[in-house]
Design a protein around this motif. Structure first.
Motif, short mmCIF file in Angstrom:
data_model
loop_
_atom_site.label_atom_id
_atom_site.label_comp_id
_atom_site.label_asym_id
_atom_site.label_seq_id
_atom_site.Cartn_x
_atom_site.Cartn_y
_atom_site.Cartn_z
N LEU A 1 0.86 -1.19 0.00
CA LEU A 1 0.00 0.00 0.00
C LEU A 1 0.89 1.23 0.00
CD1 LEU A 1 -2.72 1.51 0.27
CD2 LEU A 1 -2.46 1.29 2.76
N LYS B 1 0.07 5.22 -0.09
CA LYS B 1 -1.03 6.18 -0.03
C LYS B 1 -0.48 7.53 0.41
CE LYS B 1 -5.47 6.93 2.28
NZ LYS B 1 -6.43 6.40 3.28
N VAL C 1 -8.08 9.31 -3.76
CA VAL C 1 -8.82 9.05 -2.51
C VAL C 1 -9.61 10.30 -2.16
CG1 VAL C 1 -7.15 7.37 -1.69
CG2 VAL C 1 -6.84 9.78 -1.13
N TRP D 1 -3.56 10.11 -3.48
CA TRP D 1 -3.59 8.97 -4.40
C TRP D 1 -3.26 7.69 -3.64
CZ3 TRP D 1 -5.09 9.22 -9.45
CH2 TRP D 1 -4.90 8.07 -10.24
N ARG D 2 -3.87 6.60 -4.07
CA ARG D 2 -3.69 5.32 -3.39
C ARG D 2 -3.36 4.24 -4.42
NH1 ARG D 2 -7.23 1.01 -2.55
NH2 ARG D 2 -6.88 -0.23 -0.65
#
Length: 399
Positions: free
Chosen positions: A346, A348, A383, A388-389
């Motif tokens: 992940l 993010k 998001v 941004w993810r």
């Protein structure tokens, strides 16, 4: 190149023709000189017809064999019997071409041979001696002659058929092996071409990741150094040093990729490919470039796992996208979770609302391609509230 061989008899046709003419001349002489006194004109006509049969046998094998059976009937009735050699040669060639067709040809030859034997037996019984056979007056002796001649004709036909089938089987087997070898060669070349294309694609992804990441970091460091050169010269000096360090490391990785492409045996040992263990150093580089990055890691990856380079490159590409496209980035979280069967990544960031065109470049395409190699999935997008993810799931069950 093939047309002349079809118009002119080859060496085998020449040998068959020569052998037939010798047999026809020898048996014709014996037939003319015997008390049966066979006329010369049917022998000459049969010899001419037999020559024509041989000349057309390669282009029209079925027609030639049928004509040879007819000539054998005529020869046993009024000639010397030499035309039986044409049937023998035709059966051999039929066996060479096709075993199933050879048995059909043998059936026709057997029927014709039985009828020809009947004609010869009638001829011997009703006329003077032929080739040492005395005339027979009783039916039992006549039937014995017919049976004997039939057995000889059928035996000769069967032997010729079997020899042809055996020779044809060897040729067909050799042709099948040659075809299979050619098929395997083409398949090997195709696999080599596919492997080369895959390797070029892999190297292109590597080059993109290395160069795009390094240039983005170097530009950010250079901008920071330029902005602080007057107010904070020491900090600017350190930033310039990091630019130099990043450039040297990038040159090393590019040299490693080019060495793999050119397979230079005398080249210096290439730099080791980056792995998961270098992700903390990667995060430090982005922090130095002005991106507030936090790293969280749960679990450990098996030592030497092939997926290690892929994880590093995915994190590198995601952070490079943040550096290139993020506006007003306030926080970036890099979270790695290692389990027995999968790895989740992940990345993010918390920033200003993303540009709608962001994420349409080659960076995310490269991430998706790398994830697909490990049966993975990729979720990427803006998001709520800005930022941004990128979430990637990789399977490691076969690692």
């Amino acid at each position: 190149m093939m047309a002349p061989s079809r118009r002119r008899p080859d060496a085998a046709d020449t040998a068959i023709l020569a052998g037939y003419l010798v047999i026809a001349a020898a048996l014709g002489y014996l037939s003319v000189e015997s008390t049966i006194a066979t006329p010369l004109w049917p022998l000459v006509l049969l010899a001419i017809a037999g020559t024509v049969v041989i000349l057309i046998s390669r282009r029209r094998p079925a027609v030639a064999l049928g004509a040879a059976i007819v000539l054998m009937l005529a020869s046993f009735a009024v000639g010397s019997g030499a035309e039986a050699a044409l049937v023998i040669a035709g059966l051999y060639r039929a066996g060479v071409r096709d075993s199933r067709g050879a048995w059909i040809a043998f059936g026709w030859a057997a029927a014709g041979g039985t009828a020809a034997a009947l004609m010869l037996a009638l001829r011997v019984r009703s006329g003077p001696p032929l080739l040492g056979l005395a005339p027979r007056a009783d039916a039992a002796a006549w039937a014995t002659d017919w049976l004997s001649i039939t057995v000889v004709v059928l035996a000769a036909s069967l032997i010729a058929t079997l020899l042809g089938i055996n020779a044809g089987h060897g040729r067909r087997q050799a042709a099948a092996l040659a075809e299979r070898a050619e098929h395997l060669r083409r398949e090997r070349d195709q696999e080599a071409s596919i492997a080369a294309a895959a390797e070029r694609e892999r190297i292109a992804r590597e080059m993109h990741d290395v160069i795009a990441h390094s240039l983005a970091v170097m530009v950010a460091l250079a901008d920071g150094a330029q902005a602080s050169v007057n107010a904070r010269p020491d900090e600017a000096h350190r930033a310039i040093g990091r630019v130099s360090e990043t450039g040297r490391r990038t040159l090393g990785e590019v040299r490693r990729l080019l060495t793999a492409v050119r397979d230079e045996r005398d080249a210096a040992p290439p730099a080791e490919a980056p792995r998961v263990e270098r992700i903390p150093a990667l995060v430090d580089e982005f922090r130095a470039a002005g991106i507030p990055v936090r790293l969280e890691q749960t679990g450990t990856l098996t030592e030497g796992a092939a997926v290690s380079l892929t994880i590093y490159r995915i994190v590198q590409e995601a952070l490079t996208n943040v550096l290139r496209h993020g506006r007003g980035v306030r926080d970036v979280l890099v979270q790695l979770v290692f389990s027995r069967s999968e790895v989740t990544i992940l990345v993010k960031d918390v920033a200003a609302p993303a540009d709608p065109a962001a994420g349409a470049g080659r960076g995310l395409v490269g991430i998706r391609e790398r994830a697909a190699f490990y049966d993975g999935s990729v979720e990427a997008g803006p998001v709520a509230g800005g930022g941004w993810r990128v979430f990637v799931r990789l399977s490691t069950e076969d690692q």
